[in-house]
Design a protein around this motif. Structure first.
Motif, PDB file in Angstrom:
ATOM      1  N   GLY A 183      20.522  24.280   7.820  1.00 13.02           N
ATOM      2  CA  GLY A 183      20.640  25.383   6.881  1.00 13.02           C
ATOM      3  C   GLY A 183      20.439  26.726   7.560  1.00 13.02           C
ATOM      4  O   GLY A 183      19.483  26.916   8.314  1.00 13.02           O
ATOM      5  N   LEU A 184      21.367  27.653   7.305  1.00 13.90           N
ATOM      6  CA  LEU A 184      21.268  29.006   7.825  1.00 13.90           C
ATOM      7  C   LEU A 184      20.872  29.945   6.683  1.00 13.90           C
ATOM      8  O   LEU A 184      21.109  29.650   5.518  1.00 13.90           O
ATOM      9  N   THR A 185      20.273  31.066   7.008  1.00 15.30           N
ATOM     10  CA  THR A 185      19.811  32.001   5.989  1.00 15.30           C
ATOM     11  C   THR A 185      20.957  32.895   5.521  1.00 15.30           C
ATOM     12  O   THR A 185      21.520  33.652   6.324  1.00 15.30           O
ATOM     13  N   VAL A 186      21.305  32.786   4.253  1.00 17.57           N
ATOM     14  CA  VAL A 186      22.380  33.596   3.678  1.00 17.57           C
ATOM     15  C   VAL A 186      21.769  34.892   3.134  1.00 17.57           C
ATOM     16  O   VAL A 186      20.921  34.874   2.232  1.00 17.57           O
ATOM     17  N   VAL A 187      22.198  36.017   3.691  1.00 12.76           N
ATOM     18  CA  VAL A 187      21.661  37.324   3.301  1.00 12.76           C
ATOM     19  C   VAL A 187      22.445  37.861   2.103  1.00 12.76           C
ATOM     20  O   VAL A 187      23.669  37.951   2.129  1.00 12.76           O
ATOM     21  N   ARG A 188      21.727  38.241   1.041  1.00 13.01           N
ATOM     22  CA  ARG A 188      22.366  38.738  -0.176  1.00 13.01           C
ATOM     23  C   ARG A 188      22.867  40.177   0.011  1.00 13.01           C
ATOM     24  O   ARG A 188      22.577  40.831   1.017  1.00 13.01           O
ATOM     25  N   GLU A 189      23.579  40.680  -0.991  1.00 19.26           N
ATOM     26  CA  GLU A 189      24.115  42.036  -0.945  1.00 19.26           C
ATOM     27  C   GLU A 189      23.012  43.088  -0.793  1.00 19.26           C
ATOM     28  O   GLU A 189      23.218  44.146  -0.206  1.00 19.26           O
ATOM     29  N   ASP A 190      21.817  42.785  -1.334  1.00 22.28           N
ATOM     30  CA  ASP A 190      20.724  43.751  -1.233  1.00 22.28           C
ATOM     31  C   ASP A 190      19.923  43.619   0.054  1.00 22.28           C
ATOM     32  O   ASP A 190      18.905  44.288   0.245  1.00 22.28           O
ATOM     33  N   GLY A 191      20.368  42.752   0.946  1.00 22.26           N
ATOM     34  CA  GLY A 191      19.691  42.571   2.226  1.00 22.26           C
ATOM     35  C   GLY A 191      18.545  41.587   2.188  1.00 22.26           C
ATOM     36  O   GLY A 191      17.916  41.315   3.216  1.00 22.26           O
ATOM     37  N   GLU A 192      18.261  41.047   1.004  1.00 21.93           N
ATOM     38  CA  GLU A 192      17.198  40.069   0.863  1.00 21.93           C
ATOM     39  C   GLU A 192      17.771  38.656   0.910  1.00 21.93           C
ATOM     40  O   GLU A 192      18.989  38.447   0.940  1.00 21.93           O
ATOM     41  N   VAL A 193      16.877  37.677   0.917  1.00 20.97           N
ATOM     42  CA  VAL A 193      17.294  36.278   0.881  1.00 20.97           C
ATOM     43  C   VAL A 193      16.580  35.608  -0.280  1.00 20.97           C
ATOM     44  O   VAL A 193      15.655  36.162  -0.874  1.00 20.97           O
ATOM     45  N   GLU A 194      17.026  34.406  -0.618  1.00 19.58           N
ATOM     46  CA  GLU A 194      16.401  33.688  -1.715  1.00 19.58           C
ATOM     47  C   GLU A 194      14.944  33.391  -1.383  1.00 19.58           C
ATOM     48  O   GLU A 194      14.605  33.056  -0.238  1.00 19.58           O
ATOM     49  N   GLU A 195      14.083  33.502  -2.367  1.00 21.19           N
ATOM     50  CA  GLU A 195      12.665  33.226  -2.172  1.00 21.19           C
ATOM     51  C   GLU A 195      12.465  31.797  -1.701  1.00 21.19           C
ATOM     52  O   GLU A 195      13.071  30.860  -2.232  1.00 21.19           O
TER      53      GLU A 195
END
Length: 472
Positions: free
Chosen positions: A415-427
């Motif tokens: 699993g790789l970390t998917v960065v959201r539009e706001d620059g954050e990731v899922e908790e």
């Protein structure tokens, strides 16, 4: 309860050739209760699998476990560590200013000698198995110690935890300190036979655990012991693992200890010593091979022996940079080894990363010969060595290393970390240092994983269809 059939859905990535990865998007892989892949269906979602594949396989939907790769995740074959010293794990990262021979005397032999204490052996072996599994290592070629009970314990623990392994009691009747060596060639052979018998009783069909004959390296054995181990290998058909041409001082000492007048070899080379003893075979795993001569490489290729490339260890101990491309061009099968604790990490992914970097050092040092740029290994090639190449090295090329019908399900969910539009990731993502933003191609994502990934990216691991690690 009988093991359940399993349906895996999502993206599957594996090597189809030395320099080629295949990306199977929207694919379904069916694994039966024995851990064998029975179907690989492209362009297939869960509904289609249930409607078309299950009836063909005779599967009942309610009895099938479904595992899906989510966004940013993919299934990848389990890593194969072709060279690791299980008892040395506590010393990972400890080198001092030592080179190979000093390091053995200062750090390695004292630690290994303490494995007469089974409680200590249990503590360390249990940890190294858990740690390697957490890094996606589904198969390891382990060196143990000279102690039969502790070697047998390592086999028991691998079998219990479900890790595929080749287990070798280390043989040595000279060179190491007197407090840590076999009493004689005959005693070494008898102890080796006892350990082989235990492992065969534990796993008669070698479905998971297999014994491997293990002369530590030429200098640690008298020539009569090497010959007796060669005879044992011919008698049993078992694989062999040892070291070769790791360090230039070691090579000089081998020539001094094993003159042609003693061995009857065609020359006094390191490979020639093993060949004269009957230890250079198509089932032999040679660790390091940093300084093989052209003649030795040709001999290794003729005999069909394989090489475990250990870039982390070779760099950490200052042994040199193995010219892997030259070995591959010779037709010598190669895999990757962590060589813990000469290597500082139990991660085969780290070994793959360093294999790419060290191949560039070979070019910088001008040791690649003609076509110097060809010496460089690509990410795709390093991942081949970590999986299909390693499978060939340890004699499992027909069973593991890629995803095909009839292969066994030794795999990891990455699993790789998917960065959201706001620059954050899922908790709670916990994906480590591999951030993907959505515009990267999948080859680019895999490259980011190789260069930045670690065990945080290994979400789940299976061996023969059994879950052996889940990241919490």
């Amino acid at each position: 309860m009988a093991p359940r059939n399993k349906l895996f859905l999502g993206l599957f990535i594996h090597s189809t050739a030395l320099n080629e990865l295949e990306y199977l998007h929207n694919t379904a892989v069916c694994v039966d209760g024995k851990g064998t892949i029975v179907a690989v269906e492209k362009d297939c979602d869960e509904d289609k699998a249930k409607q078309t594949v299950f009836p063909r396989l005779g599967w009942v939907e309610a009895e099938v476990e479904v595992v899906k790769a989510e966004e940013g995740q993919f299934f990848f074959p389990g890593f194969i560590d072709t060279h690791i010293h299980a008892p040395q794990y506590p010393n990972a990262g400890i080198f001092g200013d030592s080179t190979l021979m000093d390091w053995l005397d200062t750090y390695t032999f004292p630690l290994e000698a303490s494995f007469s204490d089974l409680a200590k052996a249990h503590r360390i072996y249990n940890r190294v198995i858990r740690k390697t599994l957490s890094h996606g290592t589904t198969c390891a070629a382990y060196y143990a110690t000279i102690h039969v009970p502790a070697t047998n314990l390592l086999a028991d623990l691998c079998h219990e935890r479900g890790q595929r392994a080749l287990i070798g009691r280390v043989c040595m009747d000279q060179t190491p300190p007197a407090y840590y060596r076999d009493e004689s060639a005959e005693a070494s052979l008898a102890a080796t036979r006892a350990s082989i018998a235990h492992i065969r009783a534990l796993d008669p069909t070698h479905s998971l655990i297999r014994p491997i004959i293990t002369p530590r390296f030429a200098l640690s054995c008298t020539f009569p012991l090497l010959q007796q181990l060669g005879t044992l290998a011919a008698e049993t058909g078992l694989p062999i693992q040892t070291h070769i041409s790791e360090n230039k001082t070691e090579i000089t000492l081998v020539k001094q200890h094993f003159p042609r007048s003693l061995t009857g070899a065609a020359d006094d080379s390191y490979a020639g010593v093993y060949d004269a003893a009957g230890l250079l075979t198509a089932r032999t795993v040679l660790a390091h091979a940093v300084h093989l001569t052209e003649g030795e490489a040709a001999l290794v290729a003729r005999r069909g022996a394989k090489v475990s490339h250990c870039p982390c260890s070779n760099s950490a101990l200052g042994s040199g940079a193995a010219p892997v491309r030259r070995l591959l061009d010779r037709g010598i099968g190669c895999g990757l080894g962590t060589d813990v604790s000469g290597g500082y990490s139990p991660s085969v992914l780290e070994a793959a990363r360093q294999a790419v970097l060290v191949s560039r050092h070979v070019v910088f040092m001008g040791e690649a010969g003609g076509g110097r740029e060809r010496a460089k290994l690509s990410v795709e090639e390093a991942l081949f060595l970590a999986t299909r190449g390693g499978a060939e090295v340890v004699g499992l090329e027909g069973r593991v290393g890629w995803f095909g019908v009839g292969m066994e399900w030794d795999a990891q969910l990455v699993g790789l970390t998917v960065v959201r539009e706001d620059g954050e990731v899922e908790e709670g993502d916990g994906g480590g240092d591999v951030d993907v933003f959505g515009w990267e191609s999948w080859p680019d994502r895999v490259a980011k994983w190789v260069y930045n990934g670690d065990d945080r990216n290994t979400k789940q691991v299976w061996v023969r269809g059994r879950v052996v690690h889940t990241r919490k």
